[in-house]
Design a protein around this motif. Sequence first.
Motif, PDB file in Angstrom:
ATOM      1  N   GLY A 127       0.791  -1.230   0.000  1.00 32.54           N
ATOM      2  CA  GLY A 127       0.000   0.000   0.000  1.00 32.54           C
ATOM      3  C   GLY A 127       0.823   1.279   0.000  1.00 32.54           C
ATOM      4  O   GLY A 127       0.287   2.363   0.222  1.00 32.54           O
ATOM      5  N   LYS A 128       2.133   1.161  -0.256  1.00 37.07           N
ATOM      6  CA  LYS A 128       3.022   2.324  -0.112  1.00 37.07           C
ATOM      7  C   LYS A 128       3.433   2.939  -1.450  1.00 37.07           C
ATOM      8  O   LYS A 128       4.446   3.644  -1.513  1.00 37.07           O
ATOM      9  N   LYS A 129       2.695   2.680  -2.513  1.00 39.01           N
ATOM     10  CA  LYS A 129       3.078   3.219  -3.821  1.00 39.01           C
ATOM     11  C   LYS A 129       3.365   4.725  -3.747  1.00 39.01           C
ATOM     12  O   LYS A 129       2.588   5.484  -3.162  1.00 39.01           O
ATOM     13  N   GLY A 130       4.518   5.115  -4.329  1.00 42.43           N
ATOM     14  CA  GLY A 130       4.875   6.529  -4.356  1.00 42.43           C
ATOM     15  C   GLY A 130       5.698   6.967  -3.157  1.00 42.43           C
ATOM     16  O   GLY A 130       6.407   7.965  -3.208  1.00 42.43           O
ATOM     17  N   GLU A 131       5.606   6.191  -2.055  1.00 38.32           N
ATOM     18  CA  GLU A 131       6.456   6.516  -0.896  1.00 38.32           C
ATOM     19  C   GLU A 131       7.864   5.980  -1.165  1.00 38.32           C
ATOM     20  O   GLU A 131       8.083   5.212  -2.088  1.00 38.32           O
ATOM     21  N   LEU A 132       8.810   6.382  -0.324  1.00 39.43           N
ATOM     22  CA  LEU A 132      10.188   5.965  -0.561  1.00 39.43           C
ATOM     23  C   LEU A 132      10.485   4.646   0.146  1.00 39.43           C
ATOM     24  O   LEU A 132      10.062   4.434   1.283  1.00 39.43           O
ATOM     25  N   CYS A 133      11.210   3.793  -0.561  1.00 35.92           N
ATOM     26  CA  CYS A 133      11.609   2.506   0.018  1.00 35.92           C
ATOM     27  C   CYS A 133      12.393   2.755   1.304  1.00 35.92           C
ATOM     28  O   CYS A 133      13.354   3.516   1.309  1.00 35.92           O
ATOM     29  N   PRO A 134      11.982   2.091   2.414  1.00 37.23           N
ATOM     30  CA  PRO A 134      12.689   2.309   3.680  1.00 37.23           C
ATOM     31  C   PRO A 134      14.125   1.758   3.654  1.00 37.23           C
ATOM     32  O   PRO A 134      14.916   2.079   4.536  1.00 37.23           O
ATOM     33  N   ARG A 135      14.460   0.956   2.653  1.00 37.23           N
ATOM     34  CA  ARG A 135      15.809   0.375   2.591  1.00 37.23           C
ATOM     35  C   ARG A 135      16.736   1.191   1.689  1.00 37.23           C
ATOM     36  O   ARG A 135      17.896   1.394   2.016  1.00 37.23           O
ATOM     37  N   CYS A 136      16.207   1.656   0.518  1.00 35.28           N
ATOM     38  CA  CYS A 136      17.116   2.308  -0.435  1.00 35.28           C
ATOM     39  C   CYS A 136      16.611   3.669  -0.921  1.00 35.28           C
ATOM     40  O   CYS A 136      17.261   4.316  -1.735  1.00 35.28           O
ATOM     41  N   GLN A 137      15.437   4.072  -0.456  1.00 32.65           N
ATOM     42  CA  GLN A 137      14.865   5.391  -0.783  1.00 32.65           C
ATOM     43  C   GLN A 137      14.398   5.562  -2.226  1.00 32.65           C
ATOM     44  O   GLN A 137      14.079   6.684  -2.639  1.00 32.65           O
ATOM     45  N   ALA A 138      14.349   4.493  -2.997  1.00 35.11           N
ATOM     46  CA  ALA A 138      13.755   4.600  -4.349  1.00 35.11           C
ATOM     47  C   ALA A 138      12.233   4.663  -4.193  1.00 35.11           C
ATOM     48  O   ALA A 138      11.683   4.098  -3.241  1.00 35.11           O
ATOM     49  N   PRO A 139      11.522   5.359  -5.098  1.00 30.82           N
ATOM     50  CA  PRO A 139      10.060   5.391  -4.990  1.00 30.82           C
ATOM     51  C   PRO A 139       9.459   3.990  -5.213  1.00 30.82           C
ATOM     52  O   PRO A 139       9.816   3.308  -6.163  1.00 30.82           O
ATOM     53  N   ILE A 140       8.557   3.604  -4.320  1.00 33.74           N
ATOM     54  CA  ILE A 140       7.913   2.281  -4.391  1.00 33.74           C
ATOM     55  C   ILE A 140       6.921   2.263  -5.549  1.00 33.74           C
ATOM     56  O   ILE A 140       6.227   3.247  -5.797  1.00 33.74           O
ATOM     57  N   GLU A 141       6.861   1.136  -6.245  1.00 31.15           N
ATOM     58  CA  GLU A 141       5.942   0.995  -7.377  1.00 31.15           C
ATOM     59  C   GLU A 141       4.969  -0.153  -7.116  1.00 31.15           C
ATOM     60  O   GLU A 141       5.154  -0.939  -6.194  1.00 31.15           O
ATOM     61  N   HIS A 142       3.935  -0.195  -7.977  1.00 36.26           N
ATOM     62  CA  HIS A 142       3.106  -1.391  -7.927  1.00 36.26           C
ATOM     63  C   HIS A 142       2.758  -1.850  -9.335  1.00 36.26           C
ATOM     64  O   HIS A 142       2.843  -1.090 -10.292  1.00 36.26           O
ATOM     65  N   THR A 143       2.438  -3.129  -9.431  1.00 35.11           N
ATOM     66  CA  THR A 143       2.086  -3.719 -10.719  1.00 35.11           C
ATOM     67  C   THR A 143       1.155  -4.890 -10.431  1.00 35.11           C
ATOM     68  O   THR A 143       1.048  -5.337  -9.286  1.00 35.11           O
TER      69      THR A 143
END
Length: 278
Positions: A244-260
Motif C-alpha cells: 500500500g506504499k506506492k509513491g512513498e520511498l523505500c525504507p531500505r534504499c529510498q527509491a520510490p515504491i511501485e506497484h504492478t
Amino acid sequence: MPELPEVETVRRSLVPVVLNKRIEAVEILYPRILQGVDEEDVRDVLVGSEFTALSRRGKYLIFELLEEWELIAHLRMTGRLIFYSNGEIPLAKHTSALFDFGDDGQLRFEDVRKFATLNLVKKGNYEQIRGLFTLGIEPLSADFTVEAFSQMLEGRQATIKGLLLDQTKVAGLGNIYVDESLFAAQIHPERAAGSLTDVEKERLHQAITAVLEDAIANQGTTISDYRTGYGQEGTFQNKLLIYGKKGELCPRCQAPIEHTKVAGRTSHYCPRCQVTKV
Ligand SMILES: [Zn+2]
C-alpha cells in the motif's frame, strides 16, 4: 481480507471466552452463510453442546464441538467473529449469525460483504470443503522447512507471488504478507518461482516466518474491516514497509515504491532493491 495473522489473532482472542460454555441458542440471520447444511441441522447439533477447542488451518477457523462435530468458519473479505460479554448489546447491522451462551455472552459473526461461510462437518471430514481439504503446508508449523519450501519452488514457472498466494502450496498467505515477505527477502514478485537461488529461497523462507510472527504479535493488520475477537483493530498496519506504499520511498534504499499486477493482484515492490535477475 483477513490472512493467517488476522485469523490466528481472532482464534487466540476467542479461546479464553468461547470454549466450554453451553450454547443456549443459535440464530442464523443470514441463512446463505451456511454451506451444505441447513439452519435446523446447525441448531440440532449446536444447541446444548459446547465448543471444546478452537484451531486454525490456513484462513479457516475450526470450532470443535462435543460429539465429534466441527463448525468451520471462513471470514473471506469482511467477516468478523466477535465475542460480546453481554447479549443485550444491540446487534450490528450486518450480523449473519450468533451463538448465545446465556449469561456467559454471545459470539457474533458479522459480515458486511456477506462472503463469509460456515460449514458443519463430522470431525476431520473436510472433503466437501474444497479449500480446506486441499490446503498446503502451514507456514508456522515444523513442516515448513527450507527443504520443503525449496522443493515446492523447484522447476516452477509460475511467479513467486502467484505461488505464494496459492493456498494449496503454503496455507494462509494473502496479498499483504506475500508483498511484505518478498520485500524483506529482496525478491521481485514477478520472478519465476523456480528461478530463485538457494540463498534466496532460504531468505524468503525466513522472511515469511518472521513477517507472519511479527504480524501476529501485532494482532494483525486493520486496513478496513478486520477486528480481533474483542472487536479491536490490529496494529501491524503501522509496521507495513511496502504494501500500500506506492509513491512513498523505500525504507531500505529510498527509491520510490511501485506497484504492478502480478497473479491478478496489485503487488507493491521496490524497483531498486527487489531487482528481477532472471
Ligand atoms: Zn529499495
